[in-house]
Every structure is written in C-alpha cells, then in structure tokens.
Enzyme design. Structure first.
Site, PDB file in Angstrom:
ATOM      1  N   ASN A  30       0.885  -1.169   0.000  1.00  0.00           N
ATOM      2  CA  ASN A  30       0.000   0.000   0.000  1.00  0.00           C
ATOM      3  C   ASN A  30       0.920   1.217   0.000  1.00  0.00           C
ATOM      4  O   ASN A  30       1.456   1.602   1.044  1.00  0.00           O
ATOM      5  CB  ASN A  30      -0.899  -0.040   1.238  1.00  0.00           C
ATOM      6  CG  ASN A  30      -1.931   1.069   1.240  1.00  0.00           C
ATOM      7  OD1 ASN A  30      -1.831   2.017   0.446  1.00  0.00           O
ATOM      8  ND2 ASN A  30      -2.891   0.979   2.126  1.00  0.00           N
TER       9      ASN A  30
ATOM     10  N   LYS B 117       3.321   0.734   3.142  1.00  0.00           N
ATOM     11  CA  LYS B 117       2.872  -0.241   4.136  1.00  0.00           C
ATOM     12  C   LYS B 117       2.915  -1.598   3.439  1.00  0.00           C
ATOM     13  O   LYS B 117       2.440  -1.717   2.298  1.00  0.00           O
ATOM     14  CB  LYS B 117       1.424   0.103   4.518  1.00  0.00           C
ATOM     15  CG  LYS B 117       0.993  -0.355   5.877  1.00  0.00           C
ATOM     16  CD  LYS B 117      -0.359   0.292   6.191  1.00  0.00           C
ATOM     17  CE  LYS B 117      -1.266  -0.685   6.902  1.00  0.00           C
ATOM     18  NZ  LYS B 117      -2.643  -0.193   6.952  1.00  0.00           N
TER      19      LYS B 117
ATOM     20  N   ARG C  58      -2.317  -2.012  -3.747  1.00  0.00           N
ATOM     21  CA  ARG C  58      -3.566  -1.286  -3.542  1.00  0.00           C
ATOM     22  C   ARG C  58      -3.546  -0.040  -4.429  1.00  0.00           C
ATOM     23  O   ARG C  58      -2.620   0.773  -4.338  1.00  0.00           O
ATOM     24  CB  ARG C  58      -3.699  -0.865  -2.090  1.00  0.00           C
ATOM     25  CG  ARG C  58      -4.967  -0.074  -1.881  1.00  0.00           C
ATOM     26  CD  ARG C  58      -4.958   0.682  -0.581  1.00  0.00           C
ATOM     27  NE  ARG C  58      -6.192   1.453  -0.466  1.00  0.00           N
ATOM     28  CZ  ARG C  58      -6.294   2.597   0.167  1.00  0.00           C
ATOM     29  NH1 ARG C  58      -5.236   3.121   0.757  1.00  0.00           N
ATOM     30  NH2 ARG C  58      -7.431   3.218   0.227  1.00  0.00           N
TER      31      ARG C  58
ATOM     32  N   HIS D 124     -13.351   2.308  -0.433  1.00  0.00           N
ATOM     33  CA  HIS D 124     -13.344   1.267   0.611  1.00  0.00           C
ATOM     34  C   HIS D 124     -13.871  -0.071   0.079  1.00  0.00           C
ATOM     35  O   HIS D 124     -14.362  -0.892   0.843  1.00  0.00           O
ATOM     36  CB  HIS D 124     -14.231   1.663   1.816  1.00  0.00           C
ATOM     37  CG  HIS D 124     -13.710   2.781   2.654  1.00  0.00           C
ATOM     38  ND1 HIS D 124     -14.539   3.691   3.279  1.00  0.00           N
ATOM     39  CD2 HIS D 124     -12.444   3.143   2.996  1.00  0.00           C
ATOM     40  CE1 HIS D 124     -13.818   4.563   3.957  1.00  0.00           C
ATOM     41  NE2 HIS D 124     -12.541   4.261   3.798  1.00  0.00           N
TER      42      HIS D 124
ATOM     43  N   GLY E 180     -14.082   4.417  10.039  1.00  0.00           N
ATOM     44  CA  GLY E 180     -12.714   4.670  10.489  1.00  0.00           C
ATOM     45  C   GLY E 180     -12.460   6.158  10.389  1.00  0.00           C
ATOM     46  O   GLY E 180     -13.385   6.956  10.552  1.00  0.00           O
TER      47      GLY E 180
ATOM     48  N   ARG F   8     -13.597  15.019   7.245  1.00  0.00           N
ATOM     49  CA  ARG F   8     -14.348  15.304   6.008  1.00  0.00           C
ATOM     50  C   ARG F   8     -15.824  15.489   6.326  1.00  0.00           C
ATOM     51  O   ARG F   8     -16.366  14.850   7.230  1.00  0.00           O
ATOM     52  CB  ARG F   8     -14.194  14.160   5.007  1.00  0.00           C
ATOM     53  CG  ARG F   8     -12.797  14.025   4.475  1.00  0.00           C
ATOM     54  CD  ARG F   8     -12.665  12.790   3.594  1.00  0.00           C
ATOM     55  NE  ARG F   8     -11.580  11.945   4.052  1.00  0.00           N
ATOM     56  CZ  ARG F   8     -11.425  10.657   3.748  1.00  0.00           C
ATOM     57  NH1 ARG F   8     -12.298  10.045   2.975  1.00  0.00           N
ATOM     58  NH2 ARG F   8     -10.410   9.986   4.228  1.00  0.00           N
TER      59      ARG F   8
ATOM     60  N   GLU G 224      -8.180  -5.284   4.963  1.00  0.00           N
ATOM     61  CA  GLU G 224      -8.060  -4.962   3.542  1.00  0.00           C
ATOM     62  C   GLU G 224      -6.873  -5.668   2.889  1.00  0.00           C
ATOM     63  O   GLU G 224      -6.970  -6.113   1.739  1.00  0.00           O
ATOM     64  CB  GLU G 224      -7.990  -3.439   3.355  1.00  0.00           C
ATOM     65  CG  GLU G 224      -9.349  -2.806   3.700  1.00  0.00           C
ATOM     66  CD  GLU G 224      -9.314  -1.298   3.882  1.00  0.00           C
ATOM     67  OE1 GLU G 224      -9.542  -0.598   2.908  1.00  0.00           O
ATOM     68  OE2 GLU G 224      -9.055  -0.836   5.009  1.00  0.00           O
TER      69      GLU G 224
HETATM   70  P1  AMP Z   1      -9.247   3.478  11.312  1.00  0.00           P
HETATM   71  O1  AMP Z   1      -9.179   4.507  10.225  1.00  0.00           O
HETATM   72  O2  AMP Z   1     -10.043   2.269  10.930  1.00  0.00           O
HETATM   73  O3  AMP Z   1      -7.907   3.132  11.894  1.00  0.00           O
HETATM   74  O4  AMP Z   1     -10.077   4.144  12.526  1.00  0.00           O
HETATM   75  C1  AMP Z   1      -9.603   5.274  13.199  1.00  0.00           C
HETATM   76  C2  AMP Z   1     -10.680   5.815  14.121  1.00  0.00           C
HETATM   77  O5  AMP Z   1     -11.060   4.818  15.073  1.00  0.00           O
HETATM   78  C3  AMP Z   1     -10.252   7.043  14.922  1.00  0.00           C
HETATM   79  O6  AMP Z   1     -11.244   8.048  14.834  1.00  0.00           O
HETATM   80  C4  AMP Z   1     -10.170   6.511  16.346  1.00  0.00           C
HETATM   81  O7  AMP Z   1     -10.475   7.503  17.268  1.00  0.00           O
HETATM   82  C5  AMP Z   1     -11.256   5.462  16.331  1.00  0.00           C
HETATM   83  N1  AMP Z   1     -11.142   4.535  17.453  1.00  0.00           N
HETATM   84  C6  AMP Z   1     -10.130   3.693  17.729  1.00  0.00           C
HETATM   85  N2  AMP Z   1     -10.367   3.046  18.887  1.00  0.00           N
HETATM   86  C7  AMP Z   1     -11.561   3.509  19.370  1.00  0.00           C
HETATM   87  C8  AMP Z   1     -12.349   3.250  20.547  1.00  0.00           C
HETATM   88  N3  AMP Z   1     -11.964   2.376  21.453  1.00  0.00           N
HETATM   89  N4  AMP Z   1     -13.507   3.937  20.679  1.00  0.00           N
HETATM   90  C9  AMP Z   1     -13.901   4.829  19.769  1.00  0.00           C
HETATM   91  N5  AMP Z   1     -13.211   5.112  18.653  1.00  0.00           N
HETATM   92  C10 AMP Z   1     -12.053   4.473  18.459  1.00  0.00           C
END
Ligand code: AMP
Length: 368
Positions: free
Chosen positions: A7, A14, A64, A153, A183, A214, A354
């Site tokens: 990636n 990555k 990717r 996604h 995420g 966003r 992914e």
């Molecule tokens: P990702 O892009 O999938 O890595 O997700 C990132 C997001 O997940 C960020 O906004 C983090 O704050 C959120 N996140 C990670 N752990 C937690 C948690 N325990 N509770 C709420 N949000 C979380």
C-alpha cells in the site's frame, strides 16, 4: 501462495507478506524523502522492504490502487496498458494514484520476474446500477469529465460482507448486508448477494457519512456561498471540507475516542457532533434498507465500528419497528453478533482486513 501486499502512499509504504492467509511479516516505511525519514525515495523504501522480509519463492505482488475509474471492475494483472490507464485516471485521484504508480514502477523494476496485480478500491462498486451511480446533472458534463459515483473502501466492504454471510451461515448468493466502515474515513454500502448496489462515497471520498475531518454530504451551494459571499478561494474551501470538517470541524478533535470522552462529560459540541455522526449513519441505514428491500444483517467495521459500542447503539437506536435491535451486554463486549437471538436483522461487528482481501483477490486472479 506467497504474496506481498503493498500500500504505497506519497510518503510511506505499508507492506504485509502472506503465505495464503497467514501473515509472515508486515511493516511500514515512513516519511520517505523527508529529512531523517526511513528512506530517501520510493526505490530505497522498496529496497528496504526487500531487505526486511524473505521474498524467496514470492508468487506475486498485490498493489492497492485507490482509483480504477470505470475501467477496472476487478483485480487485474499489471502490464504497460494498465499502468497507462491508471496514469490517465490521476485527475480523479490526484493524491493517491501517483503514489500507487510509483510503487508499481519500483516493484516491477526490482522484482521483474514476479507477477504484479492491481487491486482497486473502486472496483467492487462497479456493480452499482446506473440509477445509483449517476448524478442528475447535464450528461454533456458528466460524460466529458468522468463525473459519477465511483465509491471507495471497496476491498473492505467486499471482505466484511462476505465474512458476515459466513458468520451468520447465509447463502453468499442471496445475503443482503449493509456494511458500515467507520474509520478515519467512513462509508456505508448496500451489498446484495456479494455485489455492491449502493454506497455513500461518490466521485471522491468526501461525500456520505460524517468523517474525522471530512464533511460528508452537504448541499453544493455551500461551496458557491463560501466562494462568492465569504470570498474564500476554491483551494481553501476544498482544504476546509476535507481537512477541517467532520468531527474536527464540529469539535476541534478528529479522534473519536476524544470526542466520546468529551460527550460523556456533557460537552455541547461533542454531543451535537456524535448526534449528527450517528444520525447520518441511521439515515443511510434507512436508505439502504429501502434499496435492498430489507436486510439480513447490518455490520460495523473499522476503528470506530469495531470499537465503539456507543456509536453502534446510538446509530441504530429506535429502529426496533424495523427489526433492528441491539443487545446491550453483547454490544458492550464487542461481540461478533450484537443483536438478540432470533432478531429479524442481525447486527454484527466484523474486523476489516483490507490487506488479506487484497491477497485473496491476487490469488484468485492468478489462479485463473
Ligand atoms: P481506522 O481509520 O479504521 O484506523 O479508525 C480510526 C478511528 O477509530 C479514529 O477516529 C479513532 O479515534 C477510532 N477509534 C479507535 N479506537 C476507538 C475506541 N476504542 N472507541 C472509539 N473510537 C475508536
């Protein structure tokens, strides 16, 4: 099959090395080209990856690639024609596709005997019917400028929908699943028999759900107003809507953990932000229930979807009349199935992967 998944971002690579579904190694080369960074350029970064992992007997490299336009509806073996097509699509993903092209060029140069496969974020959504992918604007403009909903996604939604059907013992060919990838970026997808039929991101990853930085869906007039009345240059508006909007814009924090903490303390901005975030999810769930004619399952995934019982409960609250209920103890412990036994619509939590999905698609393409 031994597969290296790459990636490549503008300043990072990555990687994860698979032997079928088992991870042999993974890592990240960061701050490429920056003073004190891990590597001087992408070629040096790739050389570092090759030094860090044992690539003896490597069967394939999977790349990717964010944007495949309408040209790619599935993972595709890389050749010069594919590279030229991805180059042509750069205006649709000016930040992402050039980095992927660099990764492809370097990997082809350093591993010339190994087959390379491109896996596109957009490909899964090529099955969305025209009435779901077309914007109702002048077709002379949309045709000339490749304007339509592409969706993103895709590898995550494909993986999570398939895993949900497996988890629930549903036939893959008929399972109706609404997947919620929450995420830093966030999108919803309606999956009918393993095919995407609707998704919330559009021509770019800016539309749909509220995200970390966003805005998600807004009336396009907001942009005209900010330009004409507020006098902001178009680049500044774009920066604001992509980098200073969403949870960041509403609360000053883009990390959901911080926003949730403030919400629990009764902070007004955080309360509005979470209400808005969850209401937007609920609106999309309602839309996709209608598009699918009912769903077997709703599945949460990615950082917030996998780890926030509060967001899950808040997003689906009040939907019991539609057969959607959350079991609090199951939700609190992040169980795989968080709806009560026998619920009309199963609610699930499925961790996304992914890279594993990319490796699987590479193996499928090469075994044909
Ligand atoms: P990702 O892009 O999938 O890595 O997700 C990132 C997001 O997940 C960020 O906004 C983090 O704050 C959120 N996140 C990670 N752990 C937690 C948690 N325990 N509770 C709420 N949000 C979380």
């Amino acid at each position: 099959m031994k597969i290296l998944v790459l990636n490549t971002g503008s300043s990072s690579v990555k990687y994860r090395l698979f032997d079928d579904t088992a991870t042999l190694a993974k890592g990240l080369v960061e701050r490429i080209g920056e003073p004190g960074g891990d590597a001087a350029d992408h070629e040096a970064a790739m050389q570092r990856v090759m030094a860090e992992v044992d690539l003896a007997g490597l069967d394939a490299v999977g790349h990717r690639v964010v944007h495949g336009g309408t040209e790619f509806a599935e993972a595709t073996v890389i050749d010069d024609v594919l590279v030229a097509t991805v180059e042509r699509l750069v205006p649709l993903a000016p930040l992402h596709n050039p980095a992927a092209l660099t990764g492809i060029a370097v990997a082809r140069k350093l591993l010339p005997a190994v087959p390379q496969v491109a896996v596109f974020d957009t490909a899964f959504h090529q099955t969305i019917p025209p009435e779901g992918s077309t914007y109702a604007i002048d077709t002379a403009l949309t045709d000339r400028w490749q304007i339509r909903r592409y969706g993103f996604h895709g590898t995550s939604h494909a993986y999570v929908a398939r895993k949900t059907a497996e988890l629930l013992g549903l036939p893959a060919a008929t399972a109706k699943v609404i997947t919620l990838h929450l995420g830093n970026g966030a999108s919803a997808c309606a999956v009918d028999g393993g095919r995407s039929v609707a998704t919330s991101m559009g021509m770019s990853p800016l539309s749909g759900l509220v995200m970390g930085t966003r805005c998600g869906d807004i009336d396009p007039t907001v942009i005209f107003h900010l330009h004409r009345v507020a006098g902001l240059p178009i680049e500044e508006i774009e920066r604001s809507l992509t980098r200073s909007a969403g949870m960041q814009g509403l609360t000053g924090d883009n990390d959901m953990r911080t926003v949730e903490h403030r919400w629990q303390q009764g902070d007004h901005a955080a309360t509005l932000a979470i209400d808005l975030y969850c209401r937007r999810i609920k609106e999309y769930v309602g839309m996709y229930l209608a598009v699918l004619g009912g769903a077997d399952a709703i599945t949460f995934t990615a950082g917030i979807g996998e780890k926030s019982p509060e967001v899950r409960a808040h997003s689906l609250a009040g939907l019991t009349a539609l057969g959607i209920t959350i079991d609090d103890p199951r939700n609190t412990r992040n169980a795989q199935i968080i709806s009560p036994d026998g619920a009309a619509v199963a609610v699930c939590v499925v961790p996304t992967d992914e890279e594993l999905e990319i490796a699987g698609q590479v193996a499928t393409v090469l075994s044909r």
